[in-house]
Motif scaffolding. Structure first.
Motif, PDB file in Angstrom:
ATOM      1  N   GLY A  23      27.684  -7.124 -43.434  1.00 44.44           N
ATOM      2  CA  GLY A  23      27.100  -5.792 -43.470  1.00 44.44           C
ATOM      3  C   GLY A  23      25.589  -5.851 -43.540  1.00 44.44           C
ATOM      4  O   GLY A  23      24.982  -6.923 -43.526  1.00 44.44           O
ATOM      5  N   PRO A  24      24.942  -4.681 -43.618  1.00 43.62           N
ATOM      6  CA  PRO A  24      23.473  -4.644 -43.687  1.00 43.62           C
ATOM      7  C   PRO A  24      22.949  -5.424 -44.888  1.00 43.62           C
ATOM      8  O   PRO A  24      23.544  -5.421 -45.967  1.00 43.62           O
ATOM      9  N   ALA A  25      21.835  -6.085 -44.703  1.00 45.79           N
ATOM     10  CA  ALA A  25      21.242  -6.870 -45.784  1.00 45.79           C
ATOM     11  C   ALA A  25      20.533  -5.957 -46.776  1.00 45.79           C
ATOM     12  O   ALA A  25      20.025  -4.892 -46.413  1.00 45.79           O
ATOM     13  N   ASP A  26      20.479  -6.382 -48.014  1.00 47.98           N
ATOM     14  CA  ASP A  26      19.721  -5.639 -49.016  1.00 47.98           C
ATOM     15  C   ASP A  26      18.225  -5.765 -48.776  1.00 47.98           C
ATOM     16  O   ASP A  26      17.449  -4.859 -49.093  1.00 47.98           O
ATOM     17  N   GLU A  27      17.825  -6.916 -48.203  1.00 46.71           N
ATOM     18  CA  GLU A  27      16.412  -7.187 -47.988  1.00 46.71           C
ATOM     19  C   GLU A  27      16.225  -7.955 -46.694  1.00 46.71           C
ATOM     20  O   GLU A  27      17.034  -8.811 -46.331  1.00 46.71           O
ATOM     21  N   LEU A  28      15.154  -7.651 -45.984  1.00 46.96           N
ATOM     22  CA  LEU A  28      14.733  -8.422 -44.814  1.00 46.96           C
ATOM     23  C   LEU A  28      13.348  -8.964 -45.103  1.00 46.96           C
ATOM     24  O   LEU A  28      12.414  -8.210 -45.381  1.00 46.96           O
ATOM     25  N   LYS A  58      15.412  -3.216 -47.877  1.00 49.19           N
ATOM     26  CA  LYS A  58      14.042  -3.443 -48.319  1.00 49.19           C
ATOM     27  C   LYS A  58      13.343  -4.423 -47.379  1.00 49.19           C
ATOM     28  O   LYS A  58      13.908  -5.456 -47.010  1.00 49.19           O
ATOM     29  N   LEU A  59      12.111  -4.114 -47.001  1.00 50.25           N
ATOM     30  CA  LEU A  59      11.315  -4.995 -46.155  1.00 50.25           C
ATOM     31  C   LEU A  59      10.225  -5.652 -46.982  1.00 50.25           C
ATOM     32  O   LEU A  59       9.418  -4.979 -47.625  1.00 50.25           O
ATOM     33  N   THR A  60      10.187  -6.975 -46.967  1.00 48.20           N
ATOM     34  CA  THR A  60       9.087  -7.723 -47.569  1.00 48.20           C
ATOM     35  C   THR A  60       8.472  -8.600 -46.476  1.00 48.20           C
ATOM     36  O   THR A  60       9.152  -9.000 -45.531  1.00 48.20           O
ATOM     37  N   THR A  61       7.193  -8.906 -46.621  1.00 49.12           N
ATOM     38  CA  THR A  61       6.500  -9.632 -45.557  1.00 49.12           C
ATOM     39  C   THR A  61       5.723 -10.815 -46.110  1.00 49.12           C
ATOM     40  O   THR A  61       5.380 -10.866 -47.292  1.00 49.12           O
ATOM     41  N   GLN A  62       5.445 -11.769 -45.211  1.00 52.67           N
ATOM     42  CA  GLN A  62       4.621 -12.920 -45.547  1.00 52.67           C
ATOM     43  C   GLN A  62       3.752 -13.239 -44.337  1.00 52.67           C
ATOM     44  O   GLN A  62       4.236 -13.266 -43.205  1.00 52.67           O
ATOM     45  N   VAL A  63       2.463 -13.489 -44.586  1.00 49.61           N
ATOM     46  CA  VAL A  63       1.512 -13.752 -43.507  1.00 49.61           C
ATOM     47  C   VAL A  63       1.280 -15.254 -43.383  1.00 49.61           C
ATOM     48  O   VAL A  63       1.085 -15.950 -44.385  1.00 49.61           O
ATOM     49  N   PHE A  64       1.297 -15.744 -42.138  1.00 47.13           N
ATOM     50  CA  PHE A  64       1.077 -17.162 -41.859  1.00 47.13           C
ATOM     51  C   PHE A  64      -0.128 -17.324 -40.939  1.00 47.13           C
ATOM     52  O   PHE A  64      -0.546 -16.383 -40.270  1.00 47.13           O
ATOM     53  N   LEU A 238      15.841  -4.033 -37.198  1.00 46.32           N
ATOM     54  CA  LEU A 238      14.535  -4.653 -37.013  1.00 46.32           C
ATOM     55  C   LEU A 238      14.087  -4.513 -35.564  1.00 46.32           C
ATOM     56  O   LEU A 238      12.928  -4.193 -35.276  1.00 46.32           O
ATOM     57  N   LEU A 239      15.003  -4.738 -34.647  1.00 46.61           N
ATOM     58  CA  LEU A 239      14.680  -4.618 -33.228  1.00 46.61           C
ATOM     59  C   LEU A 239      14.361  -3.174 -32.836  1.00 46.61           C
ATOM     60  O   LEU A 239      13.523  -2.940 -31.964  1.00 46.61           O
ATOM     61  N   GLU A 240      15.022  -2.212 -33.462  1.00 44.59           N
ATOM     62  CA  GLU A 240      14.670  -0.805 -33.216  1.00 44.59           C
ATOM     63  C   GLU A 240      13.205  -0.566 -33.563  1.00 44.59           C
ATOM     64  O   GLU A 240      12.459   0.066 -32.801  1.00 44.59           O
ATOM     65  N   GLY A 241      12.804  -1.075 -34.721  1.00 42.20           N
ATOM     66  CA  GLY A 241      11.415  -0.932 -35.123  1.00 42.20           C
ATOM     67  C   GLY A 241      10.472  -1.683 -34.203  1.00 42.20           C
ATOM     68  O   GLY A 241       9.384  -1.198 -33.869  1.00 42.20           O
ATOM     69  N   HIS A 242      10.899  -2.852 -33.768  1.00 36.01           N
ATOM     70  CA  HIS A 242      10.082  -3.666 -32.869  1.00 36.01           C
ATOM     71  C   HIS A 242       9.893  -2.979 -31.511  1.00 36.01           C
ATOM     72  O   HIS A 242       8.767  -2.894 -30.996  1.00 36.01           O
TER      73      HIS A 242
END
Length: 342
Positions: A23-28, A58-64, A238-242
């Protein structure tokens, strides 16, 4: 093209994948770089397109700074998906025998070049120079090493050879160039434009000139294979947003520089000069097509550069969810080039 109303069947996964789904993830957890070539990520975050599409996830991000570091995080399970260059995507797929991750969409083409100091006006002038790339084995690093080999120069991964290559974080490469510590660099945008505008560099090689029709992938969207199998609904969101972000960039060309710059300023503490971001955007095209037809050539380049193991990339792409969304919106599907599912 918000596509928020598309049904899950639009990009229905295989029966095996569906059976594994929890099912859908709690966090991406999403990775990206503060580069103009990652504008779909920057716009998707700034405009709230990802959070709108992900709903309760929930969306969390990390910059590389470059691809290999993002791959390390992806392989360790620290992130679930990342915007990244094609060569690190190829590397992780080959090294894992196809088990690590899949490219689910394209993001950007173009926007990379070799820029050099005054006095370097031809290929022959590169003998004995020192050039920077963002990181050993990243997409620009492979492009430089492969191009130099084609021009008859020898290089190695420890900085030796006819031309010395020193993998360097992008901001540090700019500083070193200004101080005379390096003679040039093969970089993505906006760093190409920053060295030109801020440090007086000039373009010796525009990578677009090395590809048919100037189309070469700079950024793709890569998803950890386990996450894709367990949470196809979340990857589809995620792809919808992309897709919405890429469409926004096409529909809001006048607003795009300010939005992209706001994101870059939030991450780096300083916005780009107007001249820099304007020039950078002139050299990048945003598209969900990953240009899979170029990837066999990219594999050959990585082998020639000595930064990649030999192996198959059959199965690297999984474009089913993306093509389901595109077709539901009346668009044309994109090709996996015989290297995966579409």
């Amino acid at each position: 093209m918000m596509l928020a109303g598309c049904s899950a069947s639009a990009g229905e996964a295989s029966e095996a994948d569906a059976a594994a789904s929890t099912g859908p993830a709690d966090e991406l957890r999403l990775g990206y770089f503060s580069n103009v070539t990652h504008a779909p990520a920057l716009v998707g975050l700034e405009e709230g397109l990802f959070t709108d599409a992900l709903g309760e996830t929930k969306l969390t991000t990390q910059v590389f700074n470059a691809g290999p570091a993002a791959i390390e995080a992806l392989s360790a399970g620290a992130i679930d998906a990342t915007y990244i260059g094609p060569n690190p995507s190829i590397n992780t797929f080959i090294q894992s025998a196809g088990q690590s991750a899949h490219i689910v969409a394209g993001a950007a083409t173009g926007g990379a070049a070799l820029v050099v100091r005054e006095g370097i006006d031809s290929v022959d002038d590169l003998e004995g120079t020192t050039l920077a790339t963002p990181q050993l084995g990243n997409t620009q690093d492979v492009a430089l090493r492969s191009w130099l080999a084609d021009e008859g120069f020898e290089t190695d991964t420890t900085g030796g050879g006819d031309v010395h290559i020193t993998p360097t974080e992008n901001a540090q490469a700019l500083t070193l160039f200004q101080q005379g510590g390096i003679d040039g660099a093969w970089l993505p945008e906006p760093w190409v434009s920053r060295l030109i505008v801020d440090a007086g560099a000039h373009v010796l090689v525009d990578e677009a000139d090395l590809w048919e029709d100037g189309a070469f992938p700079t950024t793709v969207l890569l998803v950890r294979a386990e996450f894709l199998a367990e949470h196809p609904e979340t990857v589809e969101a995620l792809l919808e947003g992309h897709v919405a972000s890429v469409a926004w960039l096409g529909d809001h060309a006048d607003e795009a520089p300010a939005v992209i710059n706001a994101s870059i300023e939030a991450e780096t503490g300083k916005p780009l000069a107007d001249e820099v971001i304007t020039r950078a955007l002139e050299h990048v095209t945003f598209s969900v097509d990953p240009h899979a037809e170029t990837f066999e050539t990219l594999v050959k380049n990585g082998l020639a550069a000595g930064t990649q193991k030999d192996g198959s990339i059959d199965g690297l792409f999984d474009l089913r969810l993306l093509n389901g969304l595109l077709e539901s919106d009346g668009g044309e599907p994109v090709s996996a080039g015989g290297l995966g599912q579409e």
